[in-house]
Design a protein around this motif. Structure first.
Motif, mmCIF file in Angstrom:
data_model
loop_
_atom_site.group_PDB
_atom_site.id
_atom_site.type_symbol
_atom_site.label_atom_id
_atom_site.label_comp_id
_atom_site.label_asym_id
_atom_site.label_seq_id
_atom_site.Cartn_x
_atom_site.Cartn_y
_atom_site.Cartn_z
ATOM 1 N N UNK A 1 0.856 -1.194 0.000
ATOM 2 C CA UNK A 1 0.000 0.000 0.000
ATOM 3 C C UNK A 1 0.886 1.236 0.000
ATOM 4 N N UNK A 2 0.321 2.336 -0.475
ATOM 5 C CA UNK A 2 1.072 3.583 -0.604
ATOM 6 C C UNK A 2 0.320 4.729 0.062
ATOM 7 N N UNK A 3 1.063 5.763 0.368
ATOM 8 C CA UNK A 3 0.454 6.961 0.942
ATOM 9 C C UNK A 3 1.085 8.196 0.314
ATOM 10 N N UNK B 1 -3.504 10.733 1.726
ATOM 11 C CA UNK B 1 -4.269 9.813 0.876
ATOM 12 C C UNK B 1 -3.671 8.416 1.012
ATOM 13 N N UNK B 2 -4.510 7.413 1.270
ATOM 14 C CA UNK B 2 -4.057 6.046 1.472
ATOM 15 C C UNK B 2 -4.609 5.135 0.396
ATOM 16 N N UNK B 3 -3.799 4.161 -0.024
ATOM 17 C CA UNK B 3 -4.357 3.048 -0.798
ATOM 18 C C UNK B 3 -4.483 1.860 0.157
ATOM 19 N N UNK B 4 -5.040 0.763 -0.307
ATOM 20 C CA UNK B 4 -5.157 -0.425 0.544
ATOM 21 C C UNK B 4 -6.566 -0.608 1.060
ATOM 22 N N UNK B 5 -6.789 -1.712 1.826
ATOM 23 C CA UNK B 5 -8.151 -2.076 2.239
ATOM 24 C C UNK B 5 -8.822 -1.038 3.140
ATOM 25 N N UNK B 6 -8.043 -0.344 3.972
ATOM 26 C CA UNK B 6 -8.636 0.692 4.821
ATOM 27 C C UNK B 6 -8.226 2.065 4.286
ATOM 28 N N UNK C 1 -8.316 5.637 1.591
ATOM 29 C CA UNK C 1 -9.166 6.818 1.529
ATOM 30 C C UNK C 1 -8.332 8.057 1.714
ATOM 31 N N UNK C 2 -9.014 9.176 1.906
ATOM 32 C CA UNK C 2 -8.319 10.439 2.136
ATOM 33 C C UNK C 2 -8.733 10.977 3.499
ATOM 34 N N UNK C 3 -7.770 11.519 4.222
ATOM 35 C CA UNK C 3 -8.050 12.016 5.563
ATOM 36 C C UNK C 3 -7.465 13.408 5.718
ATOM 37 N N UNK C 4 -8.273 14.315 6.238
ATOM 38 C CA UNK C 4 -7.825 15.670 6.520
ATOM 39 C C UNK C 4 -7.616 15.798 8.029
ATOM 40 N N UNK D 1 -11.039 -5.061 9.656
ATOM 41 C CA UNK D 1 -10.741 -3.934 10.558
ATOM 42 C C UNK D 1 -10.835 -2.609 9.810
ATOM 43 N N UNK D 2 -11.402 -1.625 10.485
ATOM 44 C CA UNK D 2 -11.419 -0.271 9.932
ATOM 45 C C UNK D 2 -10.235 0.502 10.496
ATOM 46 N N UNK D 3 -9.860 1.574 9.799
ATOM 47 C CA UNK D 3 -8.828 2.469 10.341
ATOM 48 C C UNK D 3 -9.391 3.143 11.583
#
Lengths: 510, 71
Positions: A243-245, A270-275, A277-280, A325-327
Motif C-alpha cells: 500500500x502507498x500513501x 491519501x491512502x491506498x489499501x483495504x482501509x 481513503x483520504x483524511x484531513x 478492521x477499519x482504520x
C-alpha cells in the motif's frame, strides 16, 4: 517512532517499533512529543511521537582532522554481556560516525536468552553548494527466546533490520529526504518442534519528503511539504500485500504576538489499501504568557491510523487478525501550564488531556487460554493529566518528579485486553542525579506503575559511573528490589539485573 | 531529562518547526551520562507518559505507546 525525523515504524506490527536498526551509541538525543503531532509526523502520530536524533561529530577547531573512539564492555547476572563501540572522525567538510553494539544474555528463565546486535555508519558531507548531505546506513540482528511471549508456548523469534537514508539540505530553508527500511521476522511457535508452526515476515518501506520553511516578517514561519511513502509485506502467514500513501501539509506558526503565540497546521493524507481513503487532519496549538513566570498553552489535533498487516491478516493458535478492521481515528485536546518561578530553582509543568477515538484497534479475549482476537473498539475516550517538577540542587544535582494518570473507559466484564484497556492508569517517578568531585556521575530512579486492572508495582534503579578520564568504570543495577511484574499480561519479565564494566575513550586532534 | 516548552522537535536537516512552543515536549540528552544507561528503553522509562510494554529486556521486544497509541 522516528530516526532523524524519518519513520521507522514497522508495517507488520507495532510490537517491533523499538526494533531499531540504529544502535543506541549513534544517538545523541531523544525527543518525545506528547499529544497529536500529525501535521509533520504523519496522521498516525495520534498520541504523540518519539524522535531519535543522531549528531554530527564536532568539526576540528585547530587541527585538520579529529578522531575519537569510545569502547565499552560490561557483564552482569543471567550471563549478560554488553559491548558497545563508537568511532567519530571529522574534518571541516566531512564527518563520519560508526557505532555498534552487542548485548547478549542467557535469559532469566528457560528459553529467554537473547542477542541484540546493531551497527551503523553515518556520513555528513559538505561538498555541494546546496548544503549538507547526510547518509545513514544501519543494520540489526536480534535472535531471542520467546518463551511465554504469545501464550503458553516455548517460542523463538529472530528479527533483522536494515535502514538507509539520505537527507540533502537545499539551502537554509529546504530539504529533501529518501529512506528505505527492510525488516524480517522469523517466528517459531515451538522451539523443540521448529517445523510444527513457523512464520517468516519480510517487510519493506520507503519514504520520501520535500520540506520547506519560509519566514514571513519577523514573527511568522510558514512550513510546508510533500511526502510519499509506501510499504509492502511478503509473509508466509499474512500473504503478499502493498500500500502507498501521499500527503501534503502546511503549518503557520505565529510567535510572540505580544503575549500570544499560535500555530495552525493542516495535513491531507491519501491512502491506498483495504482501509484506504483520504483524511484531513487539522491541528491548532496556542500559548499565552500570563506573567514572566507563568505560561498557559492548549492544543487540539486530529489523527488517523491504518491497521498494521498483522492486525489485518495474522492467524496462529495464539493470535487472530481481522481483515475487516477499519482504520482508527481520534481527536485529542490538551491544556497546560508551565511555571518557572524566578526565586526558586524549580520548573513545573502540568498538562490535562482528553483523547476521543473511533474504531480503536485492540487485541482482546475473555479467557487466557483463548487466542488474542483483533477488533475495533467503537468509541473510546481517555482523560488524564501529567505533571512534572524539576529541582536544581547544589553540586549539579537534580531532582525530578513525574506523574501521569489516565482514566480510561472500564473494560467489559471479564475481557482481557492487550492494548486498549491495558493502558498504565497511573505512573509515578522520582529520580535523582548528580555529579561529584567533577568525575563521578550517579543516578537513582524509583518508578511506581499501575496498569489498568493490575496491582501497582515499583521498580528501583541505581547507576554510578566515572564521567571523566580515559578509563571510566560503571555499574548499573536495575529492579534492585527484584520486583516480579508483567508489562504484557502473562509475560513475566526479568528481575534484579546488575551490570558492571568500563568504557575506554581516546581522541586525537582538536 | 528536561521538560521544555522552547525546544524545537527537529530533524537533522533542517529543523521542522513543529508547533513546539505550545506543546508538551520532553528531551533527553543521551550523550550527557551515557554509562548510566544502556538502551533506548532506559530513557523511555523516565517519561511517565510513555507506556512501555516489554516482553524482553534491553529493548529486544517492546511496544511503546503514548496514550495507548503506538508511536
Amino acid at each position: 517512532m522516528l530516526v532523524n525525523g524519518l519513520r521507522v515504524n514497522d508495517p507488520e506490527t507495532a510490537h517491533l517499533n523499538l526494533d531499531i536498526a540504529v544502535p543506541m551509541d549513534a544517538l545523541a538525543r531523544v525527543e518525545v512529543l506528547h499529544g497529536s503531532g500529525s501535521t509533520f509526523y504523519g496522521s498516525d502520530a495520534i498520541g504523540g511521537a518519539v524522535n531519535l536524533l543522531t549528531e554530527r561529530p564536532a568539526a576540528p577547531a585547530t587541527d585538520a582532522r579529529r578522531l575519537s573512539l569510545f569502547a565499552r564492555s560490561g557483564a552482569g547476572n543471567y550471563g549478560s554481556l554488553e559491548n558497545h563501540l563508537r568511532v567519530d572522525y571529522s574534518t571541516r567538510r566531512v564527518a563520519e560516525e560508526i557505532a555498534g553494539s552487542r548485548d547478549t544474555s542467557n535469559g532469566f528463565m528457560a528459553d529467554r536468552n537473547y542477542s541484540s546486535n546493531a551497527l551503523s555508519s553515518e556520513t555528513w558531507l559538505n561538498l555541494l553548494p546546496l548544503g549538507t548531505t547526510d547518509v545513514l546506513l544501519a543494520g540489526s540482528d536480534r535472535p531471542y527466546g520467546a518463551n511465554q511471549f504469545y501464550g503458553a508456548y516455548d517460542s523463538w523469534e529472530r528479527t533483522k533490520g536494515w535502514f538507509a537514508s539520505i537527507q540533502q539540505q537545499m539551502g537554509s530553508r529546504m530539504s529533501g529526504s529518501f529512506a528505505y527500511r527492510k525488516h524480517t521476522d522469523l517466528f517459531v511457535l515451538l522451539l523443540d518442534r521448529p517445523n510444527y508452526y513457523r512464520n517468516n515476515h519480510v517487510t519493506g518501506a520507503w519514504q520520501s519528503a520535500l520540506r520547506r520553511a519560509d519566514p514571513i516578517g519577523t514573527n511568522t514561519t510558514i512550513s510546508y511539504g510533500l511526502e510519499a511513502n509506501g510499504d509492502s509485506i511478503h509473509s508466509t502467514n499474512l500473504g503478499v500485500h502493498a500500500r502507498n500513501q501521499g500527503a501534503g501539509y502546511v503549518n503557520v506558526s505565529l510567535r510572540a504576538l505580544k503575549r500570544f503565540s499560535l500555530s495552525l497546521g493542516a495535513r491531507e493524507q491519501v491512502f491506498t489499501g483495504p482501509a484506504g481513503g483520504a483524511v484531513f487532519s487539522p491541528n491548532v496549538a496556542a500559548a499565552y504568557t500570563l506573567s514572566s513566570t507563568v505560561r498557559l498553552r492548549g492544543a487540539v489535533g486530529h489523527g488517523y491510523r491504518q491497521p498494521t498487516y498483522l492486525d489485518l491478516y495474522y492467524s496462529d493458535p495464539t493470535t487472530v487478525g481481522n481483515p475487516n478492521l477499519k482504520a482508527e481515528s481520534a481527536w485529542s485536546y490538551e491544556g497546560g501550564v508551565d511555571w518557572t518561578p524566578s526565586r526558586l530553582p524549580l520548573t513545573l509543568t502540568a498538562t490535562g488531556f482528553s483523547l476521543h477515538q473511533r474504531n480503536g484497534i485492540d487485541y482482546s479475549k475473555y479467557d487466557l487460554s483463548q487466542p488474542w482476537q483483533a477488533n475495533n473498539v467503537a468509541n473510546y475516550a481517555y482523560n488524564g493529566a501529567e505533571a512534572s517538577a524539576r529541582f536544581r540542587l547544589p553540586r549539579a544535582q537534580q531532582l525530578q518528579l513525574g506523574y501521569t494518570a489516565v482514566q480510561a473507559t472500564a473494560p467489559p466484564k471479564g475481557l482481557i485486553s492487550e492494548y486498549a484497556f491495558n493502558y498504565a492508569a497511573q505512573s509515578a517517578l522520582i529520580a535523582w542525579s548528580g555529579t561529584f568531585a567533577g568525575q563521578i556521575a550517579a543516578r537513582s530512579q524509583l518508578a511506581v506503575v499501575q496498569k489498568t486492572t493490575q496491582s501497582p508495582y515499583a521498580l528501583w534503579d541505581v547507576a554510578l559511573s566515572r564521567s571523566a578520564g580515559r578509563v571510566r568504570p560503571y555499574v548499573r543495577a536495575l529492579n534492585l528490589t527484584d520486583t516480579r511484574y508483567e508489562e504484557v499480561p502473562g509475560v513475566p519479565v526479568q528481575g534484579r539485573t546488575v551490570m558492571a564494566g568500563a568504557e575506554f575513550s581516546w581522541a586525537k586532534g582538536r | 531529562m528536561k521538560a521544555s516548552d522552547a525546544v524545537t522537535v527537529t530533524t537533522s536537516i533542517p529543523p521542522i518547526p513543529l508547533s513546539e512552543s505550545n506543546r508538551s515536549v520532553v528531551t533527553m540528552d543521551t550523550r550527557e551520562q551515557p554509562l548510566l544507561y544502556n538502551n533506548v528503553t532506559d530513557y523511555m522509562r523516565q517519561d511517565t507518559s510513555l507506556n512501555l510494554q516489554s516482553r524482553a529486556a534491553n529493548g529486544v521486544q517492546a511496544d511503546l505507546s503514548i496514550l495507548r497509541y503506538d508511536v
